[in-house]
Structure formats: C-alpha cells, structure tokens
Design a protein around this motif. Structure first.
Motif, mmCIF file in Angstrom:
data_model
loop_
_atom_site.group_PDB
_atom_site.id
_atom_site.type_symbol
_atom_site.label_atom_id
_atom_site.label_comp_id
_atom_site.label_asym_id
_atom_site.label_seq_id
_atom_site.Cartn_x
_atom_site.Cartn_y
_atom_site.Cartn_z
ATOM 1 N N PRO A 1 0.795 -1.225 0.000
ATOM 2 C CA PRO A 1 0.000 0.000 0.000
ATOM 3 C C PRO A 1 0.830 1.278 0.000
ATOM 4 C CG PRO A 1 -0.320 -1.279 2.019
ATOM 5 C CD PRO A 1 0.459 -2.121 1.094
ATOM 6 N N ILE B 1 -1.862 3.837 -1.617
ATOM 7 C CA ILE B 1 -2.925 3.772 -0.611
ATOM 8 C C ILE B 1 -2.536 4.629 0.600
ATOM 9 C CG2 ILE B 1 -4.321 2.250 0.837
ATOM 10 C CD1 ILE B 1 -4.721 1.669 -2.107
ATOM 11 N N GLY C 1 -8.645 6.223 0.962
ATOM 12 C CA GLY C 1 -7.871 5.009 0.648
ATOM 13 C C GLY C 1 -8.679 4.054 -0.222
ATOM 14 N N ALA D 1 -7.917 2.944 -4.025
ATOM 15 C CA ALA D 1 -7.816 1.515 -4.364
ATOM 16 C C ALA D 1 -8.740 1.198 -5.537
ATOM 17 C CB ALA D 1 -8.169 0.659 -3.154
ATOM 18 N N VAL E 1 -6.961 -1.718 3.487
ATOM 19 C CA VAL E 1 -7.049 -0.260 3.349
ATOM 20 C C VAL E 1 -7.443 0.352 4.691
ATOM 21 C CG1 VAL E 1 -8.349 1.626 2.288
ATOM 22 C CG2 VAL E 1 -7.502 -0.238 0.874
#
Lengths: 343, 274
Positions: free
Chosen positions: A102, A107, A137, A141, A254
């Motif tokens: 991430p 993210i 986030g 994504a 996330v």
C-alpha cells in the motif's frame, strides 16, 4: 534425491515448531523493545522505576516522562506498526507481488493526503480524520483497480499506475502543507515520512479499534487469502470465491493502513518491508500475517528509538525506516526482474 | 466410495467478456469415464472446460451437476465434488510438496478448523497414487517438470472429488512424462471410478486414453463419442483443416491420425491435392 520414504501415513502438517518459535521470538522482541523504549531515553531508568511510574505509585518521579511521553509513543508505535505490517502483507499476498504494497501503490499516500487535507483545510480532528482517510484510501484503491483492470490485476501495470497516483497524492500533501498557515517542520515531516512525535494515547484508540475490526476480518479471510496464492483458477477450484475474497482483503487492508496513516503519517516502507521480512523468517508462509504484523511493530518502534536516541540528530521514525527500505526496494526490483518475484 | 455425478451442459454459450467462443452446446459428460476435449488452437476447448469448472460464467445456458446449476451452487460444496487443475497453476515461493498437496484439502476444512487425521490420510493417498511420497519434504522449485506435474495432480487428488477436470495436463512435458501422467489418470479412473475430463492437445494420445472424445471447432461441438467413431479423416479435415489418414495404433488398437502435409508423402493422396 530425498532419502525420506515412509510406508505408512504420517503427519504431513506437524504443528510447526519453527513457526511457533519464530512468532514467539518476534513477540518477545517487540515486548523487549517496548520495555526498552519505556526505560531508556538519553539515560535509562531501572525497571522498578518504570513499573512504579506506570502504575502511578506515589512519589515516582519518572511518572511524567514514562506515562505521558514514552508510553503513548510506544503504544501508538505498536498499533501503527502492527497495522502497517498486516495491511502491507495482505496486499502483497493478494496481488502476489511484494512491490504491490500500500505504501508503494498510493494507498498510504491517499490516506496521508486526505488526513492533511482534513486537518489543515477542513479543520477537523479525531475519528473524522480516520474516516476521511479510509474513504480516500478505498477510493484510490478502486481507482487503481479500475485503471489497471485487465485479466489478473496482479501485474506490473497495477504497480506502475499506483506509483503514478502515489506521486500525485504526495504533491497534494506537499501543496497543502505549504499553504498551511502555521505549521512547524516537525509536523510537516510527519505527513511526509511519518513520525511518532507528540504521540498521545487518544491517537492510538482508533488505530487499535481498526486492528480489532479489520484484523479480525483478515483473520477470518486468511485461509481463503492463502488459497488465492495458488492463482485465481486453483483458488476457485478449491471453493474460494476470488472476487469476494479480494474485496474483503482490500477493505481490511485499506482500513488498517489508512487509519494508522491518519495517526502517524505514512511511516515510510514499513508496510512494504514487513511482509518480505516475515516471509523469509517463516518459510512456507504459514502464520505470515501475524509474523508480518509483528515485524511491522518491531520496525516502527525500533526505527523510532534509533531516530530519537542513536543518531546524532533527532529524526522522525519515517526517515529511519525510509533509509532502510529504499535499498530493499531496489533489491526487490532487481530480483523481480530476474524471476518475476512472488512473495 | 466414488459417486457418479451427472455433469452436463444445456444450450451453453461461453466466452470471454464480449466475445462468444462457443454457442448452443448441449452435452453430457459420461460418469466414471475419461473424456478428452480436443480441437485446434483457440477453438474453445479450454473455454469449455473452464466453464464446466465454473471458472467462467456462461453467456447463456447452463452447466448442470446432478441437475443443479454449478454457477449457483455454494463454492465449497461444489469443490468437494469437482476439482480442476488449471493449465499453468501458480505456487508460492519456497512451498514444500506436502504443503502444496495439503492445500487440496481446503474445501474440506472450515474457517478455523484444524488439520485432521483424515487430511493426513488424504494427502498420503494422493502422494502415493502419484508416486511423489518420497518428494514430500522437497521444495517444489527443485523438482523436474514431470515431478512437478505429478505433484499438482496430487494436490487435485487430495481434494478427493468424484470429478476431476484437467486443462492440458501434459503440456510442457516430454513424451515419456506425458505417457506417465496419462497412465496415472487411467489408474485413478479404474481404481476409484473418478470421472475425468481433460483438454488434450495431442489427438492420438486423446484417442488412446479417452473413452469419450469431444471435438470442438467452429464455435461448437463437431463430434462426440467413442474415439473410433469420432476420429475420422473427415472430422480432422473439418476441425483442423488438415488432410490425414487414420490408421490403427498397433499397441492399443485405437485410431491414429497421420497427417498429410504438402511434402514428404510417398504415395499420391487425393486429399492432399484437394
């Protein structure tokens, strides 16, 4: 050739002593590290004094330093590190690529940018910041998934798109920080590389809550996630719904990373480093999620301690983990070019 | 132990995204037998197998297992009855043979349930059946192509399904290993009555090893039945656009397709000129 041939059925999955040893060792290391950060700053306290300060025994002179400064820092470092490690490895396993963590695919950057925006421009705080970070986030994504959606999202395409989006979001963060009226350098650094400076126990509460909820969701999905490592087709043949599993894992990962980022900033490379380190400690990868979470906690707490006390200047934890993480990123890219590199 | 399940398609159309590759396919997979799906490149033979295995959603029509649509059955329940070995399966780095084969037990375990004695027994049977027991502790990456393919089949066997679907299980193997894998599938079929459906590239091996051939081409099924009836010069011409002679395999007395190219033919063949 192997000389192990046996004529009778035997236990193919012994309770792995190695796995238990490694996880116990990691837990002990993290616990030891917390004790160290509670006892030691520029100088060290006796364990008895630390205990007295924590229990609030009367006459404990270290009480302020331990309870008000060191404890919140250690607790926030612990929960944030666990979250980064867990969220990072979940992404890496799901996308079958260590580069798909991430903090590399944007993210963390989206959560950071959203948090800065919420705090500086919208002047909100507390839970609302976490919520905005999670929503951002998830949005990013979704954006990355959509832009890279072609059969099998695990490809280099997704990672490159993520790196691009990450760079854009970082520039938003920088812009907001530049426009902010009265921010000091330390606070700015928190949102650029991540820091535990000025940690308060109240900051750790949403992160701990996220760990409970999203960590639980991941634990519940861990077996299906593990099956996904054999490829979508095999996973589906084994009765795992690939899309549903990916959705749950994305939501959980996330949530973990975004809420931790909203509290500490995007502590550089912790999400990225934890999984591959844990995978090397735990061959065959059973217990990888827990292992990576513990490695994440270790990296954050150790990095913070090094940054505060073992270097000539006081540096935020993200600078230290970033310095460790960057060479490892190069190593992984070189290695991935050689063998395609799964986790 | 093995139950016979009825796998069939009804007016099935299948394909990827907007592209329909197969249209209006209605067929029944004979229970307890070995079925081979053959056809040219991009003819839809893999598409058919993958839709049977509910990896692909049908564009229209149904895949029915004992009368119920496989695409609407609970995944886990279906996975206890039907297994699939995809064409190029992926293994996590550093996994051991026993660990990989153990993954086949997934549909028999609950979310937090522990590895059971029955799981051990299933893994042992699978390793033994595929002759990979002595490789159990080895790292998958260190095995040869033939050994690795046997291990993947062992994983599918550990799933203990009555139906086993395989997508080109002999690709990337040399001829000796191809025969070894196909013999293994016959063993499994005769010993346990497992219904086997596989996509095969090699017509002659398909004709030798399958009880039932399905020839796919031109967006549908061109022929199905016993290899002796299906594998004819006309069929090879329609499905592959290739002139050939059919002779009898001296070993198995099954049909063998001998291609006629533009060169090298000693006799004059009418078909080749056409």
């Amino acid at each position: 050739m192997s000389d192990m041939s046996l004529a009778t059925p035997r236990a193919y999955r012994r309770p792995s002593t190695r796995r238990i040893q490694v996880l116990a060792l990691l837990t002990a290391l993290v616990a030891g590290l917390i004790l160290l950060t509670l006892s030691c700053g520029r100088g060290c306290l006796a364990p008895g004094d630390v205990f007295a300060a924590l229990t609030g025994a009367p006459g404990a002179d270290a009480s302020f330093v331990v309870s008000e400064l060191r404890l919140p820092r250690a607790v926030l470092g612990l929960v944030a590190g666990l979250s980064f490690g867990l969220g990072g490895v979940a992404f890496q396993v799901m996308l079958r690529n260590p580069l798909a963590s991430p903090d590399i695919i944007g993210i963390s950057a989206s959560a950071g940018a959203a948090a800065v925006f919420a705090i500086v421009i919208l002047s909100v705080d507390g839970w609302l910041v976490s919520l905005i970070a999670v929503v951002a986030g998830l949005g990013v994504a979704l954006l990355i998934w959509t832009l890279s959606a072609r059969r099998g999202a695990a490809g280099a395409r997704l990672i490159l798109i993520g790196i691009g989006i990450s760079a854009m979001l970082d520039s938003i963060t920088s812009y907001v920080l530049l426009e902010a009226p009265a921010w000091d350098r330390a606070e700015a650094l928190r949102w650029l590389t991540g820091s535990l400076n000025g940690a308060q126990l109240t900051q750790a509460i949403p992160v701990a809550g996220a760990l409970l909820i999203f960590g639980g969701l991941l634990a519940f999905t861990a077996r299906d996630l593990e099956a996904l490592r054999l490829g979508d087709d095999t996973a589906q043949a084994l009765g795992v719904r690939a899309d549903g599993t990916r959705l749950r894992v994305t939501l959980a990962a996330v949530g973990l990373v975004a809420i931790a980022t909203a509290a500490t900033g995007p502590i550089a490379f912790v999400a990225f480093l934890s999984g591959p380190i844990a995978a090397r400690l735990l061959p065959g990868a059973k217990g990888l999620l827990l292992g990576a979470a513990l490695v994440g906690a270790f990296l954050v707490i150790a990095g913070d301690f090094v940054g505060q006390f073992l270097l000539p200047a006081r540096l935020p934890v993200g600078v230290v983990t970033g310095a460790v993480g960057a060479p490892f990123l190069l190593y992984l890219i070189i290695r991935a070019n050689k063998n395609g590199g799964t986790l | 132990m093995t139950q016979h399940h009825r796998l069939e398609t009804r007016e099935l159309s299948a394909g990827y995204e907007k592209r329909v590759i197969l249209e209006d396919v209605s067929l029944t997979i004979p229970a307890g037998k070995i079925t081979a799906i053959v056809g040219g490149n991009a003819s839809g033979k893999s598409t058919l197998l993958r839709t049977l295995a509910r990896i692909l959603q049908p564009k229209a029509g149904n895949v029915l297992l004992d009368g119920n649509s496989v695409h609407h059955m609970p995944s886990r329940k279906l996975a206890q009855v039907m297994g699939l070995l995809p064409q190029s399966p992926i293994a996590p780095e550093g996994i051991t043979v026993a660990d990989l084969v153990g993954r086949g037990r997934h549909p028999h375990q609950g979310v937090f349930s522990r590895w059971s004695r029955e799981d051990d027994r299933a893994v042992f049977r699978a390793l033994e059946a595929t002759g990979t027991e002595e490789l159990a502790e080895r790292d998958l990456d260190t095995l040869s192509g033939g050994q690795r393919q046997r291990v993947w089949i062992a994983m599918a066997l550990a799933q203990e399904t009555d139906l086993l679907l395989l997508d080109e299980p002999t690709t990337f193997l040399d001829v000796a290993h191809q025969i070894e894998v196909l013999d293994l599938l016959v063993d499994l079929n005769t010993a346990q009555g497992t219904t086997i459906v596989m996509v095969l590239h090699d017509l002659n091996l398909a004709a030798r090893y399958a009880d039932h051939l399905i020839a796919v081409g031109g967006g549908g099924i061109r022929a199905e039945g016993a290899p002796q009836q299906v594998l004819t010069e006309e069929l090879v011409q329609t499905v592959f656009g290739l002139s050939c002679r059919i002779v009898t395999d001296p070993v198995s007395h099954t049909p063998v397709m001998v291609p006629i190219g533009r060169h090298k033919a000693v006799e004059k063949h009418k078909d080749a000129a056409a």
